[in-house]
Design an enzyme around this catalytic site. Structure first.
Site, PDB file in Angstrom:
ATOM      1  N   HIS A 110       0.811  -1.221   0.000  1.00 54.95           N
ATOM      2  CA  HIS A 110       0.000   0.000   0.000  1.00 54.95           C
ATOM      3  C   HIS A 110       0.845   1.272   0.000  1.00 54.95           C
ATOM      4  O   HIS A 110       0.326   2.356  -0.217  1.00 54.95           O
ATOM      5  CB  HIS A 110      -0.939   0.004   1.215  1.00 54.95           C
ATOM      6  CG  HIS A 110      -2.002  -1.063   1.126  1.00 54.95           C
ATOM      7  ND1 HIS A 110      -3.313  -0.789   0.819  1.00 54.95           N
ATOM      8  CD2 HIS A 110      -1.934  -2.403   1.277  1.00 54.95           C
ATOM      9  CE1 HIS A 110      -4.015  -1.908   0.795  1.00 54.95           C
ATOM     10  NE2 HIS A 110      -3.207  -2.909   1.079  1.00 54.95           N
ATOM     11  N   ASP A 114       3.074   9.583  -0.712  1.00 54.26           N
ATOM     12  CA  ASP A 114       1.921   8.764  -0.330  1.00 54.26           C
ATOM     13  C   ASP A 114       1.745   7.672  -1.372  1.00 54.26           C
ATOM     14  O   ASP A 114       1.791   7.961  -2.575  1.00 54.26           O
ATOM     15  CB  ASP A 114       0.665   9.655  -0.301  1.00 54.26           C
ATOM     16  CG  ASP A 114      -0.312   9.252   0.797  1.00 54.26           C
ATOM     17  OD1 ASP A 114      -0.324   8.070   1.172  1.00 54.26           O
ATOM     18  OD2 ASP A 114      -1.067  10.135   1.261  1.00 54.26           O
TER      19      ASP A 114
END
Ligand code: GDG
Length: 471
Positions: free
Chosen positions: A158, A366
Site C-alpha cells: 500500500h 503517499d
C-alpha cells in the site's frame, strides 16, 4: 476460483449491523470479496498477551470468517512499532532521516512473520488464493513456501517503493527483497513505484525483467504490476447524499458563517505534509489580506502510532504551529485553522468534504491517498469544490485534473489556494467531471477484481512452470 485467504497486520471484523458505516472502503471491499468467494481474513487482533500461544481466535460475522492471534508486548514493540513503523515506513516514504536500523527490530519482524506463518498455515487449503497486504508482512510468503505452501500467493504493497539508492541503506535489503520474490504476484500502487521496484531487482539482483514486467527468478516468473487502489465509490456517494452527511455539511457551513472552507483529512503522520500545509495556508493569508478572515482550514487528523517518537514529535510540532498561525491571523470572532485530533464517522466525513470549497491533499509522499478520491466523490457535481493535490501522491498519476502542487513549496501551494478560490464554476465542473469519472471507474472493486484475476490466473498457459513444479 479458490477461496481467498487475506492476510494483513490488522483485521477489520465486520459487524453484523451495517458494516459499511464503520469501516473504510478497503475493509468493506475485502469483506465483500470474502463473502462472495469464501475464505478467511487472518491477522493480529491488536491485543497483547503476556506469552505468545499462537491461539487462533476464529469468528464468523456477517458471513465473513476472521482468524486472529494476539502478540507479546515485545513483538508489538519490535515488529509493529519497531521494524514496520520505525524502519520500513519512513524508509519507504523517502525519510531516511527518520529511519532507525536496530537489530532487535529486524529479529522481531522475522519472529512475528514466522508466527503469522505458523498460525495461518493450517488454515490454507490446496486451491486457496493467498493475498498478503503491506509492508508489515513482506517475507511472509517465503515463510509459507518454506512450510510447503505451493498455492498462488500475492502481495499488495500500500506504500510507495523507494528508489534503489535509498533502499540499499537498509541492512539486509537483498534478503528482504529476495523473500518477496517467493510471491507469484507483487502489486504496487502506481507505475512509478513499480519502475522503482523493477530497477532494484535488475540493478541489485541482476535479474531479468521481461517486456510484460514479469521477473525471472529461480526458474519461475513473478508478475509485478501496478494496481492503483480506489475507494468504494458507490458506498461513499450514497453516504455523501444521506441525511447524516447533509446535517454534517450544514453544521460545518453554518459554523463558518459564509467563509470559504478548505479541508484536510489525514492520519496524523509526517508523510502527510501537515506542517507544510499549515505554513502554506498561513502564507496564503499573509499574501492575500483581502481574503484573510474569509477562509478557514479544517484539518481533521486522528492520531496514529502514538507509541513511536517521530509521531509524538509531529504532533507537538503541529500543535505549536497551529497556535502560532492562529495567534498571528485570528480575530475575536475568527480562528483560521481548526485542527481536530479526532476521527469522525465516514458519513459525517463525507458531509464535511461536501461543505468544503477546497480539498487540500498535500502529502510529501503517499502510496496512493484515498482522501483525494473521497473528496471528489463527495462533491455536488453542479457546484463542486476544487481538489489541490500533491504531485507526490500516487493518486496524482490518475487525478490529473486536480490542481497539482509541490507540497514543499509554500509559495506554490499558497498561490494555488488563491487560484482554486477564484476558479469559475464552468472550469470547476469540467475538472470535477473528469476526476469523478476516474474515481468511479477505478474504484476499489475494480482494483480487487484486477488483483484477484491476476492472482488466480495460473501462469501455466504462458509456458512457465507454476511454483510447485519449479526447480
Ligand atoms: C495507506 C497508504 C493508501 C481519516 N480520518 C478519518 C477517516 N480517515 C480515513 C480516510 C481514508 C483513510 O482513512 C486514509 O487513507 P489514505 O489513503 O489517505 O492514507 P493511509 O491511512 O496512509 O493509507 C495510502 C492506503 O493505504 C490504501 O492503499 O492510499 O497511500 O498510506 O479512507 O477517509 N475515516 C473516518 N474518520 C476519520 O476521522 N471514518
Amino acid at each position: 476460483m479458490g477461496r481467498l485467504i487475506v492476510i494483513s497486520n490488522r483485521v477489520s471484523v465486520p459487524s453484523a449491523a451495517g458494516a459499511a458505516g464503520a469501516q473504510g472502503g478497503l475493509a468493506v471491499a475485502l469483506n465483500s470479496a470474502l463473502r462472495q468467494q469464501g475464505g478467511i481474513w487472518f491477522g493480529w487482533s491488536g491485543q497483547e498477551t503476556a506469552e505468545f500461544t499462537g491461539h487462533l481466535d476464529m469468528q464468523r460475522n456477517a458471513d465473513v470468517t476472521t482468524a486472529t492471534i494476539d502478540l507479546e508486548p515485545q513483538d508489538v514493540e519490535e515488529y509493529y512499532n519497531g521494524y514496520a513503523n520505525r524502519t520500513l515506513w519512513p524508509l519507504f516514504h523517502y525519510r531516511i532521516d527518520l529511519t532507525e536500523y536496530d537489530r532487535n527490530f529486524g529479529e522481531g519482524y522475522e519472529r512475528v512473520n514466522e508466527r503469522f506463518a505458523d498460525a495461518v498455515f493450517p488454515l490454507i487449503e490446496s486451491e486457496d488464493l493467498v493475498w498478503v497486504h503491506d509492508y508489515h508482512l513482506l517475507p511472509l510468503g517465503s515463510m509459507l513456501r518454506a512450510r510447503g505452501i505451493g498455492n498462488r500467493m500475492g502481495l499488495f504493497l500500500h506504500t510507495p517503493w523507494p528508489p534503489t539508492r535509498l533502499l540499499t541503506s537498509l541492512p539486509f535489503h537483498e534478503r528482504l527483497v529476495a523473500s518477496m520474490l517467493e510471491y507469484d504476484v507483487i502489486g504496487l500502487q502506481t507505475t512509478e513505484w513499480l519502475e522503482s521496484f523493477l530497477h532494484y531487482v535488475q540493478k541489485e539482483m541482476g535479474l531479468k525483467v521481461n517486456l510484460d514486467n514479469s521477473i525471472e527468478y529461480n526458474g519461475r516468473r513473478v508478475v509485478a504490476r501496478a494496481f492503483p487502489i480506489g475507494i468504494d465509490y458507490a458506498e461513499f456517494q450514497e453516504a455523501a447524499c444521506g441525511d447524516v452527511a447533509r446535517e454534517a455539511c450544514q453544521r460545518l457551513k453554518a459554523s463558518v458563517r459564509g467563509r470559504k472552507i478548505l479541508i484536510g483529512v489525514d492520519r496524523l503522520d509526517y508523510s502527510k505534509g501537515l506542517g507544510e500545509r499549515f505554513e502554506s495556508f498561513s502564507r496564503f493569508l499573509a499574501d492575500h489580506p483581502e481574503m484573510a478572515g474569509n477562509a478557514v482550514l479544517l484539518q481533521i487528523a486522528p492520531p496514529s502510532r502514538g507509541d513511536v517518537a517521530s509521531y509524538q514529535q509531529i504532533r507537538e510540532d503541529l500543535e505549536r504551529k497551529t497556535g502560532h498561525i492562529n495567534g498571528a491571523h485570528a480575530d475575536v470572532d475568527f480562528v483560521p485553522i481548526r485542527y481536530v485530533n479526532r476521527g469522525y464517522p465516514r458519513a459525517e466525513l463525507a458531509g464535511f468534504y461536501r461543505a468544503a470549497e477546497i480539498g487540500l491533499v498535500t502529502p510529501l509522499r503517499d502510496g496512493m491517498n484515498l482522501v483525494a478520491k473521497e473528496y471528489v466523490a463527495a462533491q455536488d457535481p453542479d457546484d463542486p469544490g476544487v481538489l489541490i493535490l500533491s504531485q507526490f501522491a500516487g493518486s496524482a498519476l490518475q487525478l490529473k485534473d486536480a490542481l497539482l502542487v509541490n507540497p514543499h513549496s509554500v509559495e506554490h501551494v499558497a498561490e494555488t489556494i488563491k487560484r482554486a478560490l477564484d476558479m469559475p464554476l464552468a472550469e470547476r465542473k469540467r475538472r470535477h467531471a473528469r476526476l469523478l469519472e476516474s474515481v468511479r471507474e477505478q474504484d476499489v472493486l475494480h482494483w480487487l477484481e484486477q488483483f484477484v484475476q491476476v492472482l488466480a490466473n495460473n501462469e501455466r498457459d504462458a509456458g512457465m512452470p507454476p511454483h510447485d513444479q519449479a526447480a
